[in-house]
Enzyme design. Structure first.
Site: not given
Length: 326
Positions: A195, A248
């Protein structure tokens, strides 16, 4: 007369031929649809920065989940805005909070649907950071204990999967231990292993009221310049017990998705995040792009890069468009 024997265009000559030789397929079964649940009843309020996405009370979240299921979308991920916030985000593990109630209600209404709980604290803390603060620094190990409470509460509500998105070191191991000790050995962990500290999250912070009150999250989310580090994070989370690995954002990190896909044999998820969604919606609203074509091409690109699972706000529209093409 010279005859060209090698003609790749033969494989593109008609829709039937293109479908026959297509290497990558996109299906509603690939999608997870995010839901934003809020306190109250009969609430459906459009999120200004995310057209066609809504703040939903639990009753309307159930209706949205049922619509997804009817369209062939097998999973939803539940995010929430709490009734109260405090320093440690204790509403995140309150069984009366909207997320826990929505998880329970969705599982009762659509038992076969896979329900994912987002395990984080930013939308629940008064300061907007993803854990316990010590002098403006997020304390990693104290935060782990809080995340354990969140994960167990979501499992108790009926979540099939919990998805830690905080980027604390050791969180997967801590959550796995807590779930097992509480008897939830069959609840899976979908780790936001990779992330990045991204500018693409802006509309989500509007949707989830989760913007930090000071500073940013670069101390714990990844530097967008780093790809080798992504593989290190993936290896650590798998060793700690992650069942699914997520990258992500998706669109600006498809190279990382491919590297992760080539490196592991676990399912790979991507999050087609709010900024990616909002840019498409804004361009479509201005008539600059063909929204259907752009969305399906973008999602296909994520699948082609190696994603098995795509978390996307486009899921409902994309599922309808794919059904039209059947």
């Amino acid at each position: 007369m010279y005859t060209q024997k090698l003609r790749p265009r033969r494989m593109r000559i008609s829709p039937a031929m293109r479908a026959m030789v297509r290497e990558t397929t996109l299906s509603a079964k690939d999608f997870v649809y995010p839901l934003f649940v809020v306190p109250g009843e009969n609430i459906k309020e459009e999120i200004p920065s995310m057209p066609n996405c809504y703040h939903l009370s639990v009753d309307n979240a159930v209706k949205a989940a049922q619509e997804c299921w009817e369209l062939g979308i097998p999973s939803v991920e539940v995010f929430g805005l709490p009734e109260y916030k405090d320093e440690d985000g204790s509403s995140a593990w309150d069984m009366t909070s909207p997320v826990q109630r929505a998880i329970k209600a969705i599982k009762e209404a659509v038992p076969e649907m896979m329900v994912v709980g987002d395990v984080c604290l930013c939308q629940y803390t008064s300061h907007g950071h993803c854990g316990h603060l010590e002098d403006h620094y997020v304390d990693n190990d104290k935060t782990l204990k809080l995340l354990q409470k969140v994960a167990v509460s979501q499992a108790k509500a009926g979540a099939d999967i919990v998805a830690p998105s905080d980027m604390m070191d050791g969180r997967v191991a801590a959550i796995r231990e807590a779930l097992d000790e509480a008897g939830y050995v069959n609840v899976s962990i979908m780790s936001y292993a990779v992330k990045y500290a991204s500018g693409y999250y802006g509309p989500f912070r509007d949707a989830a009221d989760s913007a930090p009150s000071f500073g940013d999250r670069r101390q714990y989310q990844m530097d967008p310049a780093n790809a080798h580090e992504a593989i290190k994070e993936v290896d650590l989370d798998i060793a700690e017990g992650a069942d699914i690995i997520m990258v992500k954002p998706a669109l600006a990190y498809l190279d990382v998705v491919r590297q992760v896909r080539d490196h592991i044999h676990h399912p790979v998820a991507v999050y087609n995040v709010s900024g990616e969604y909002a840019m498409v919606k804004a361009a479509a609203a201005n008539g600059w792009i063909d929204e259907k074509r752009i969305v399906l091409e973008t999602l296909m690109g994520m699948k082609r890069a190696g994603a098995d699972i795509i978390i996307t706000y486009h899921a409902i529209d994309a599922a309808k468009w794919l059904k039209e093409e059947e």
